[in-house]
Design a protein around this motif. Structure first.
Motif, PDB file in Angstrom:
ATOM      1  N   PHE A   1      15.458   2.034   2.506  1.00 29.24           N
ATOM      2  CA  PHE A   1      16.304   0.814   2.253  1.00 29.24           C
ATOM      3  C   PHE A   1      17.705   0.962   1.776  1.00 29.24           C
ATOM      4  N   GLY A   2      18.544   0.143   1.842  1.00 29.70           N
ATOM      5  CA  GLY A   2      19.947   0.072   1.602  1.00 29.70           C
ATOM      6  C   GLY A   2      20.200   0.480   0.119  1.00 29.70           C
ATOM      7  N   ASP A   3      19.408   0.733  -0.710  1.00 34.82           N
ATOM      8  CA  ASP A   3      19.622   1.126  -2.087  1.00 34.82           C
ATOM      9  C   ASP A   3      19.257   2.583  -2.082  1.00 34.82           C
ATOM     10  N   LEU A   4      18.911   3.208  -0.955  1.00 33.51           N
ATOM     11  CA  LEU A   4      18.297   4.373  -0.883  1.00 33.51           C
ATOM     12  C   LEU A   4      16.952   4.788  -1.346  1.00 33.51           C
ATOM     13  N   SER A   5      16.268   3.594  -1.682  1.00 35.18           N
ATOM     14  CA  SER A   5      14.734   3.660  -1.889  1.00 35.18           C
ATOM     15  C   SER A   5      13.990   4.126  -0.790  1.00 35.18           C
ATOM     16  N   VAL A   6      12.655   4.744  -0.978  1.00 35.85           N
ATOM     17  CA  VAL A   6      12.160   4.895   0.184  1.00 35.85           C
ATOM     18  C   VAL A   6      10.563   4.644  -0.129  1.00 35.85           C
ATOM     19  N   PHE A   7       9.747   3.781   0.770  1.00 37.84           N
ATOM     20  CA  PHE A   7       8.187   3.470   0.339  1.00 37.84           C
ATOM     21  C   PHE A   7       7.663   4.285   1.529  1.00 37.84           C
TER      22      PHE A   7
ATOM     23  N   VAL B   1      16.634  11.767   2.538  1.00 34.01           N
ATOM     24  CA  VAL B   1      17.464  10.601   2.005  1.00 34.01           C
ATOM     25  C   VAL B   1      18.789  11.425   1.515  1.00 34.01           C
ATOM     26  N   ASP B   2      18.717  12.382   0.686  1.00 33.83           N
ATOM     27  CA  ASP B   2      19.819  13.160   0.120  1.00 33.83           C
ATOM     28  C   ASP B   2      20.749  13.545   1.119  1.00 33.83           C
ATOM     29  N   ALA B   3      20.236  14.143   2.240  1.00 32.09           N
ATOM     30  CA  ALA B   3      21.237  14.674   3.582  1.00 32.09           C
ATOM     31  C   ALA B   3      21.831  13.389   4.322  1.00 32.09           C
ATOM     32  N   ALA B   4      21.375  12.306   4.136  1.00 28.95           N
ATOM     33  CA  ALA B   4      21.642  11.255   5.027  1.00 28.95           C
ATOM     34  C   ALA B   4      22.495  10.201   4.151  1.00 28.95           C
ATOM     35  N   ALA B   5      22.556  10.467   2.800  1.00 25.69           N
ATOM     36  CA  ALA B   5      23.225   9.384   1.840  1.00 25.69           C
ATOM     37  C   ALA B   5      24.708   9.223   2.224  1.00 25.69           C
TER      38      ALA B   5
ATOM     39  N   GLY C   1       1.018  -1.207  -0.072  1.00 28.83           N
ATOM     40  CA  GLY C   1       0.211   0.083  -0.107  1.00 28.83           C
ATOM     41  C   GLY C   1       0.772   1.194  -0.002  1.00 28.83           C
ATOM     42  N   THR C   2       1.806   1.335  -0.767  1.00 32.82           N
ATOM     43  CA  THR C   2       2.732   2.455  -0.783  1.00 32.82           C
ATOM     44  C   THR C   2       2.490   3.364  -2.004  1.00 32.82           C
ATOM     45  N   SER C   3       3.140   4.507  -1.971  1.00 33.66           N
ATOM     46  CA  SER C   3       3.126   5.566  -2.982  1.00 33.66           C
ATOM     47  C   SER C   3       4.055   5.262  -4.301  1.00 33.66           C
ATOM     48  N   GLY C   4       5.117   4.550  -3.868  1.00 34.68           N
ATOM     49  CA  GLY C   4       6.134   4.409  -4.935  1.00 34.68           C
ATOM     50  C   GLY C   4       7.589   4.503  -4.182  1.00 34.68           C
ATOM     51  N   ILE C   5       8.492   4.711  -5.286  1.00 36.82           N
ATOM     52  CA  ILE C   5       9.919   4.621  -4.765  1.00 36.82           C
ATOM     53  C   ILE C   5      10.261   6.176  -5.104  1.00 36.82           C
ATOM     54  N   ILE C   6      10.788   6.806  -3.942  1.00 41.42           N
ATOM     55  CA  ILE C   6      11.520   7.961  -4.038  1.00 41.42           C
ATOM     56  C   ILE C   6      13.145   7.784  -4.291  1.00 41.42           C
ATOM     57  N   SER C   7      13.638   8.185  -5.448  1.00 41.70           N
ATOM     58  CA  SER C   7      14.937   8.111  -5.850  1.00 41.70           C
ATOM     59  C   SER C   7      15.669   9.113  -5.231  1.00 41.70           C
ATOM     60  N   SER C   8      16.412   9.180  -4.240  1.00 42.18           N
ATOM     61  CA  SER C   8      17.419  10.222  -3.636  1.00 42.18           C
ATOM     62  C   SER C   8      18.306  10.717  -4.530  1.00 42.18           C
TER      63      SER C   8
ATOM     64  N   GLN D   1      25.817   0.365   3.508  1.00 45.14           N
ATOM     65  CA  GLN D   1      24.927  -0.561   3.562  1.00 45.14           C
ATOM     66  C   GLN D   1      25.390  -1.963   2.763  1.00 45.14           C
ATOM     67  N   LEU D   2      25.236  -2.892   3.274  1.00 43.29           N
ATOM     68  CA  LEU D   2      25.820  -4.108   2.524  1.00 43.29           C
ATOM     69  C   LEU D   2      24.705  -4.838   1.448  1.00 43.29           C
ATOM     70  N   ALA D   3      23.549  -4.602   1.519  1.00 43.30           N
ATOM     71  CA  ALA D   3      22.506  -5.246   0.596  1.00 43.30           C
ATOM     72  C   ALA D   3      21.401  -4.196   0.483  1.00 43.30           C
ATOM     73  N   SER D   4      20.528  -4.242  -0.411  1.00 40.48           N
ATOM     74  CA  SER D   4      19.671  -3.393  -0.816  1.00 40.48           C
ATOM     75  C   SER D   4      18.252  -3.643   0.053  1.00 40.48           C
ATOM     76  N   THR D   5      18.117  -4.883   0.775  1.00 41.15           N
ATOM     77  CA  THR D   5      17.079  -5.374   1.564  1.00 41.15           C
ATOM     78  C   THR D   5      17.359  -4.808   2.838  1.00 41.15           C
ATOM     79  N   HIS D   6      18.610  -4.283   3.248  1.00 40.94           N
ATOM     80  CA  HIS D   6      18.629  -3.504   4.530  1.00 40.94           C
ATOM     81  C   HIS D   6      17.752  -2.519   4.698  1.00 40.94           C
ATOM     82  N   PHE D   7      16.908  -2.230   5.776  1.00 40.58           N
ATOM     83  CA  PHE D   7      16.154  -1.142   5.823  1.00 40.58           C
ATOM     84  C   PHE D   7      15.698  -0.432   7.054  1.00 40.58           C
ATOM     85  N   GLU D   8      15.506   0.574   7.297  1.00 41.53           N
ATOM     86  CA  GLU D   8      15.088   1.383   8.403  1.00 41.53           C
ATOM     87  C   GLU D   8      13.601   1.727   8.411  1.00 41.53           C
ATOM     88  N   TYR D   9      12.591   1.229   9.188  1.00 41.00           N
ATOM     89  CA  TYR D   9      11.253   1.445   9.601  1.00 41.00           C
ATOM     90  C   TYR D   9      11.181   2.587  10.189  1.00 41.00           C
TER      91      TYR D   9
END
Length: 260
Positions: free
Chosen positions: A111-117, A185-189, A3-10, A195-203
């Protein structure tokens, strides 16, 4: 389904839609920074002079003060020398719900690839008393504080946990939240490059105030947010269940089945 809006690419500060059933395939317009409004003149020590001070070591509305320049000395006496504090200028013309100030608690996953849901469903957390742009040093917490943990003590005044569908009921704010998260995300990049994997994430539970023009202002990020509700009512529990279900569908199930 997710149920997300999409991916925000930082990396490009642009929004790419995640193509899922029920989502439009029409790309959104380019994202542009939301201009900072210029407030009209107000009397000294009036609403434009109010600040919110928060103890970074506290939660649940603990360690929060609404202060003005004249009221600062009395608050300074209460501060702990070893704690860190954040000061934010008060959004002096907030959008109101039934005459009361509110903030939005939205849910996001970075997520570790800097995508945001960003989850479409969110809560409105509402103050217990009608909003008035108070002048002077004294500020009534029940007018200004919208934290549901702090406000649920008064069953007669507490508005409950109000579920909102952001793109339907607050579309301008929803788009602004995406821009803010992209900037975050840009500021935190630089701190996330290891990050070791794109599946690492912060909720995250992300809190926003909406002004009367419909623009959002970021209050804070809670990492991770509480999964408890103040009421235990099914509609509130359902939002938490849906958010966790999204994370399971997005990360855990693909990892277990070899699909991601």
């Amino acid at each position: 389904m997710l149920g997300t809006s999409g991916i925000i690419s930082s990396a490009t500060s642009s929004l790419d839609l995640l193509m899922l059933p029920g989502l439009s395939s029409t790309p959104p317009p380019p994202l542009t920074p939301t201009p900072t409004p210029t407030p009209p003149p107000t009397p000294a020590d009036g609403p434009a002079d109010l600040w919110v001070l928060k103890d970074a070591e506290s939660n649940g509305a603990g360690g929060i003060w609404v202060v003005s320049a004249s009221g600062w000395p009395s608050v300074a006496e209460k501060l702990h020398p070893a704690h860190r504090y954040v000061a934010q200028r008060y959004v002096r013309r907030p959008q109101l719900w039934d005459g009361r100030k509110f903030h939005i608690r939205a849910y996001a996953a970075l997520f570790g690839d800097l995508s945001v849901f960003l989850q479409r469903r969110a809560f409105l957390h509402v103050a217990n008393k009608k909003f008035t742009p108070q002048q002077g040093a004294e500020a009534d917490d029940q007018v200004h504080i919208t934290n549901c943990c702090a406000n649920s003590f008064d069953a007669d005044a507490f508005a409950g946990e109000i579920v909102t569908i952001l793109p339907e009921e607050h579309p301008r704010a929803f788009e602004g939240m995406k821009r803010i998260l992209a900037s975050l995300v840009d500021a935190a990049a630089p701190f996330l490059e290891a990050q070791l994997a794109s599946t690492h994430f912060e909720y995250m539970g992300v809190d926003f105030i909406i002004d009367e023009a419909g623009d959002p202002w970021l209050l804070e990020c809670n990492c991770p947010p509480s999964q408890d509700t103040a009421t235990g009512l099914p509609h509130a529990e359902g939002v938490h269940d849906a958010v966790i279900g999204d994370l399971l569908d997005l990360v855990v199930v693909p990892a277990l089945t070899g699909g991601g």
